[in-house]
Design a protein around this motif. Structure first.
Motif, PDB file in Angstrom:
ATOM      1  N   ASP A 110       0.822  -1.215   0.000  1.00 11.66           N
ATOM      2  CA  ASP A 110       0.000   0.000   0.000  1.00 11.66           C
ATOM      3  C   ASP A 110       0.859   1.271   0.000  1.00 11.66           C
ATOM      4  OD1 ASP A 110      -2.075  -1.741   0.146  1.00 11.66           O
ATOM      5  OD2 ASP A 110      -2.743  -1.190   2.143  1.00 11.66           O
ATOM      6  N   LYS A 111       1.918   1.255   0.805  1.00 14.27           N
ATOM      7  CA  LYS A 111       2.700   2.468   1.029  1.00 14.27           C
ATOM      8  C   LYS A 111       3.703   2.747  -0.085  1.00 14.27           C
ATOM      9  CE  LYS A 111       5.341   4.886   4.616  1.00 14.27           C
ATOM     10  NZ  LYS A 111       4.432   6.030   4.609  1.00 14.27           N
ATOM     11  N   ASP A 118      -5.711   4.815  -1.687  1.00 13.78           N
ATOM     12  CA  ASP A 118      -5.939   4.244  -0.367  1.00 13.78           C
ATOM     13  C   ASP A 118      -6.717   2.946  -0.556  1.00 13.78           C
ATOM     14  OD1 ASP A 118      -6.767   3.548   2.192  1.00 13.78           O
ATOM     15  OD2 ASP A 118      -6.979   5.637   2.841  1.00 13.78           O
ATOM     16  N   LYS A 119      -5.998   1.830  -0.563  1.00 14.36           N
ATOM     17  CA  LYS A 119      -6.638   0.556  -0.859  1.00 14.36           C
ATOM     18  C   LYS A 119      -7.717   0.210   0.166  1.00 14.36           C
ATOM     19  CE  LYS A 119      -3.372  -2.479  -1.422  1.00 14.36           C
ATOM     20  NZ  LYS A 119      -2.783  -3.821  -1.697  1.00 14.36           N
ATOM     21  N   THR A 120      -7.446   0.494   1.422  1.00 11.48           N
ATOM     22  CA  THR A 120      -8.423   0.157   2.459  1.00 11.48           C
ATOM     23  C   THR A 120      -9.739   0.881   2.236  1.00 11.48           C
ATOM     24  OG1 THR A 120      -6.665  -0.235   4.096  1.00 11.48           O
ATOM     25  CG2 THR A 120      -8.887   0.172   4.935  1.00 11.48           C
ATOM     26  N   ALA A 125     -15.292   0.974  -0.007  1.00  4.98           N
ATOM     27  CA  ALA A 125     -16.240   1.563  -0.954  1.00  4.98           C
ATOM     28  C   ALA A 125     -16.675   0.570  -2.019  1.00  4.98           C
ATOM     29  CB  ALA A 125     -15.610   2.790  -1.617  1.00  4.98           C
ATOM     30  N   ALA A 126     -16.317  -0.715  -1.827  1.00  2.29           N
ATOM     31  CA  ALA A 126     -16.742  -1.814  -2.709  1.00  2.29           C
ATOM     32  C   ALA A 126     -16.122  -1.744  -4.101  1.00  2.29           C
ATOM     33  CB  ALA A 126     -18.265  -1.866  -2.807  1.00  2.29           C
ATOM     34  N   MET A 194      -1.743   4.144 -13.880  1.00  3.28           N
ATOM     35  CA  MET A 194      -2.312   2.814 -13.671  1.00  3.28           C
ATOM     36  C   MET A 194      -3.057   2.746 -12.339  1.00  3.28           C
ATOM     37  SD  MET A 194      -0.409  -0.927 -13.705  1.00  3.28           S
ATOM     38  CE  MET A 194       0.379  -0.713 -12.083  1.00  3.28           C
ATOM     39  N   GLN A 195      -2.494   3.382 -11.323  1.00  2.00           N
ATOM     40  CA  GLN A 195      -3.147   3.359 -10.016  1.00  2.00           C
ATOM     41  C   GLN A 195      -4.490   4.082 -10.043  1.00  2.00           C
ATOM     42  OE1 GLN A 195      -0.702   4.030  -6.495  1.00  2.00           O
ATOM     43  NE2 GLN A 195       1.164   3.830  -7.708  1.00  2.00           N
TER      44      GLN A 195
END
Length: 301
Positions: A110-111, A118-120, A125-126, A194-195
């Motif tokens: 993640d970092k 923010d993957k979490t 948010a589905a 891409m992100q």
């Protein structure tokens, strides 16, 4: 078949006990992974899975459970311990350590690898795309941890230092692979991120990326066939793992590129996956990436 099983069991009267203990510990640890996933995401897993029907969270948890299962296969591979107590200690220690490393690997991913989103929060948010990416990262990390568990031997401080060091090497290679894929995506899509595409929910892109990171992990594991574990030469061996892992990743990337050109002849992959979000073509790309990595790793063995 039954006679063979009886003969094997007769060779070691404790065999069934050891197997039962290993399976029991494995099931407990796999069950714990759901709880840990909920704690780290700060959600109630029952609500997310059954009431909110959050498919992204379900995919993420599934990836974590599969990852722990892969790690546990590394913990139980090989001969049984000298005693039942040592078997319990070894299986539990490796399992818990593997669970922790999978979660730490997620934080590192993640970092440093996917630091623009923010993957979490995306998973809450589905966002199914991010759920797939998260699951793939966990599985890739687990594949390398398993290889390190098989590579080392014993149950002492040096063993866990070696496992953790191998884990750090694996994360470095996965981050490098992600950066390469990001640059490639930007080059093919007029500088797009891409992100950000993951955040926008491009499922096809996530499927392709899953194949790429898992194939990278498989490539890195091939290093275990060329470097012998020794606490005295651990630093040298791990440096070798890193260099060899990068070289194998580049080789897998090249062979996968050639295989995709042949297997998907006449199909514009950038147009189909990046622009038209063709999940079918992306799934084939994923299968090709993983297949090439598995074949190459098998040949190295």
């Amino acid at each position: 078949m039954l006679n063979t099983l009886l003969e094997i069991t007769a060779l070691n009267s404790n065999l069934m006990t050891f197997l039962a203990v290993d399976i029991a510990i494995a099931i407990v640890l796999l069950s714990a992974m759901r709880f840990v996933s909920g704690v780290t995401a700060k959600v109630n897993t029952t609500d997310e899975l059954a009431k909110q029907d959050n498919f992204a969270f379900g995919i993420s948890v599934a990836g974590s459970i599969a990852a722990l299962g892969i790690v546990l296969t590394g913990a139980i591979t090989g001969e049984a311990a000298e005693s039942l107590t040592m078997e319990v200690i070894g299986m539990t220690s490796y399992g818990i350590f593997g669970l922790v490393l999978i979660k730490v690997g997620r934080l590192i991913h993640d970092k440093f690898a996917l630091n623009q989103i923010d993957k979490t929060e995306q998973i809450k948010a589905a966002n199914i795309t991010v759920g797939i990416v998260d699951a793939a990262g966990a599985i890739a990390t687990a594949i390398i941890i398993k290889a390190v568990l098989i590579w080392v031997y014993g149950l002492d401080v040096n063993t866990f230092i070696a496992i953790f060091s191998g884990f750090v090497v694996s994360q470095a290679v996965l981050i490098i692979a992600t950066r390469i894929k990001e640059r490639q995506y930007a080059k093919n899509n007029q500088g797009d991120s891409m992100q950000q595409a993951f955040a926008n929910g491009q499922v096809a892109l996530a499927i392709r990326y899953a194949g790429q990171v898992i194939s990278t992990a498989l490539a890195v594991t091939a290093a275990s066939y060329f470097f012998s574990y020794s606490p005295e030469t651990l630093v040298v061996n791990l440096a070798g793992w890193l260099v060899f892992g990068i070289l194998m990743t580049l080789l897998v990337t090249l062979l996968t590129f050639i295989a995709k050109k042949l297997i998907l002849w006449g199909i514009n992959l950038v147009e189909e996956v990046d622009q038209q979000h063709n999940i079918g073509v992306a799934a084939i790309e994923m299968a090709i990436s993983i297949s090439i990595a598995m074949i190459l790793t098998g040949l190295m063995a």
